[in-house]
Scaffold this active site. Structure first.
Site, mmCIF file in Angstrom:
data_model
loop_
_atom_site.group_PDB
_atom_site.id
_atom_site.type_symbol
_atom_site.label_atom_id
_atom_site.label_comp_id
_atom_site.label_asym_id
_atom_site.label_seq_id
_atom_site.Cartn_x
_atom_site.Cartn_y
_atom_site.Cartn_z
ATOM 1 N N CYS A 1 0.815 -1.223 0.000
ATOM 2 C CA CYS A 1 0.000 0.000 0.000
ATOM 3 C C CYS A 1 0.848 1.273 0.000
ATOM 4 C CB CYS A 1 -0.902 -0.021 1.235
ATOM 5 S SG CYS A 1 -1.735 1.546 1.540
ATOM 6 N N TYR B 1 -5.034 6.174 -9.046
ATOM 7 C CA TYR B 1 -6.247 5.402 -8.719
ATOM 8 C C TYR B 1 -7.430 5.887 -9.551
ATOM 9 C CZ TYR B 1 -4.032 2.987 -4.839
ATOM 10 O OH TYR B 1 -3.210 2.175 -4.093
HETATM 11 N N1 GSH Z 1 -6.656 8.163 2.886
HETATM 12 C C1 GSH Z 1 -6.111 6.926 3.378
HETATM 13 C C2 GSH Z 1 -6.203 5.853 2.305
HETATM 14 C C3 GSH Z 1 -5.656 4.531 2.731
HETATM 15 C C4 GSH Z 1 -6.091 3.401 1.781
HETATM 16 O O1 GSH Z 1 -6.920 3.611 0.886
HETATM 17 N N2 GSH Z 1 -5.526 2.198 1.969
HETATM 18 C C5 GSH Z 1 -5.935 1.058 1.175
HETATM 19 C C6 GSH Z 1 -4.756 0.200 0.767
HETATM 20 S S1 GSH Z 1 -3.743 0.937 -0.457
HETATM 21 C C7 GSH Z 1 -6.803 0.139 2.014
HETATM 22 O O2 GSH Z 1 -6.432 -0.211 3.120
HETATM 23 N N3 GSH Z 1 -7.948 -0.291 1.466
HETATM 24 C C8 GSH Z 1 -8.819 -1.244 2.111
HETATM 25 C C9 GSH Z 1 -10.274 -0.948 1.842
HETATM 26 O O3 GSH Z 1 -10.576 0.107 1.241
HETATM 27 O O4 GSH Z 1 -11.105 -1.751 2.251
HETATM 28 C C10 GSH Z 1 -4.678 7.181 3.812
HETATM 29 O O5 GSH Z 1 -3.958 7.875 3.090
HETATM 30 O O6 GSH Z 1 -4.295 6.702 4.862
#
Ligand code: GSH
Length: 327
Positions: free
Chosen positions: A69, A194
């Protein structure tokens, strides 16, 4: 046995697949009416402050991260650049392709998955269970789950425990400049890749890809004048850009269709990526295999066959970089 006429077979398969694709994309990547990806807001936004609920301390807070990530990667790079490895430990999670969520490598507080931990920390939580998470081991609470906040917290709150106390990645004098770069790179680049990959219409993709490459051209030009975005010193603006650039030629170029140009072909972005990669402690935060597996292996609607490509060759990242001041 007579088969279905090819035209009917193709039309039926397309109808079924497109319907399923749109349903899965809608869950994975919420979008506007025009098909533009809309990233949900992070919900845990507390700080670590001397008189607050979460005071600074060594060995109290942990980072829950997945190595693929880019948002979690920001926190790992900041932790390394500050030398906070001894004060803040890591709890790794890996994606579960069938469950569509992060799972702990070994159960944590009786939780097998990250959504379970979010619900334990906040009963009734219905949002996304994302990484990174800044976790308070003492009160068993999520302090913050927004990487943009967490890297500022790591820069500010743990000064006395960092092995590189001289490193300030968000100095007062550069804050306005850093914030400006952050605004530009977040929308067009960090989230921009994205917006390309998760676009659900051609028009949404066209908008995102143009914005992305316009921004990369502008950044490339700026980096012709100075080694880092804000001058001679690495700042949080570089950390935020770096984790997207590191993944660019490996996954975004192909899987997310960001393929007008590779980062390594830019006159200044390529050397800049290498310069960042070679800063002390940064290469150790970069796990190219995890990046490939996490994206190609888990974003089923974008890569239904689950095949992981073998390239590209990133040897250039390790080649000797020109000598510039580092930290
Ligand atoms: N705005 C958040 C975004 C974090 C994010 O989108 N992480 C993704 C992985 S790249 C995630 O954990 N997605 C799991 C989901 O959406 O269920 C940050 O910058 O901390």
């Amino acid at each position: 046995m007579a088969g279905l006429p090819p035209g009917l077979l193709i039309r039926t398969a397309k109808l079924v697949w497109t319907t399923l694709w749109q349903t899965m994309m809608g869950q994975m990547a919420p979008s506007s009416k025009g098909g533009d990806y809309q990233r949900p807001e992070s919900e845990f936004r507390q700080r670590i402050e001397p008189e607050g609920a979460f005071p600074p301390a060594a060995n109290r807070y942990q980072l829950i991260v997945g190595m693929g990530c880019p948002w979690a990667h920001r926190t790992l790079v900041t932790r390394s650049l500050k030398g906070l490895e001894g004060a803040i430990s890591i709890i790794p999670v890996v994606p579960s392709p069938d469950e569509g969520c992060w799972v702990f490598e070994t159960p944590f507080r009786d939780c097998r998955t990250l959504p379970e931990l979010y619900r334990q920390a906040q009963p009734g939580y219905g949002g996304r269970a994302t990484v990174p998470v800044l976790w308070d081991g003492q009160s068993a609470a999520i302090v913050n789950n927004e990487s943009a906040d967490i890297i500022v917290i790591l820069n500010e709150a743990f000064g006395e425990w960092g092995t590189r106390p001289g490193v300030d990645l968000y100095p007062e004098a550069l804050k306005a400049d850093i914030d400006q770069w952050n605004d530009r790179t977040y929308q067009a680049v960090n989230n921009g890749v994205y917006r390309c990959g998760f676009a659900q219409t051609q028009a949404a993709y066209d908008r995102a890809v143009s914005e992305l490459f316009d921004a990369l051209d502008a950044i490339d030009q700026a980096l012709g004048q100075r080694p880092y975005l804000c001058g001679d010193m690495v700042t949080l603006a570089d950390v935020r850009l770096f984790t997207t650039l590191f993944r660019f030629d490996v996954v975004y170029y192909s899987l997310f269709k960001c393929n007008r140009r590779r980062i390594q072909d830019y006159a200044h972005l390529g050397p800049y990526l290498r310069r960042m990669y070679q800063l002390p402690g940064v290469a150790e935060t970069c796990d190219i295999d995890a990046v490939k597996h996490d994206y190609y292996g888990n974003l089923f609607p974008l890569n239904p066959g689950g095949i992981i490509p073998s390239g590209p060759d990133l040897a250039y990242l390790k080649a000797p970089a020109e000598a510039v001041s580092s930290l």
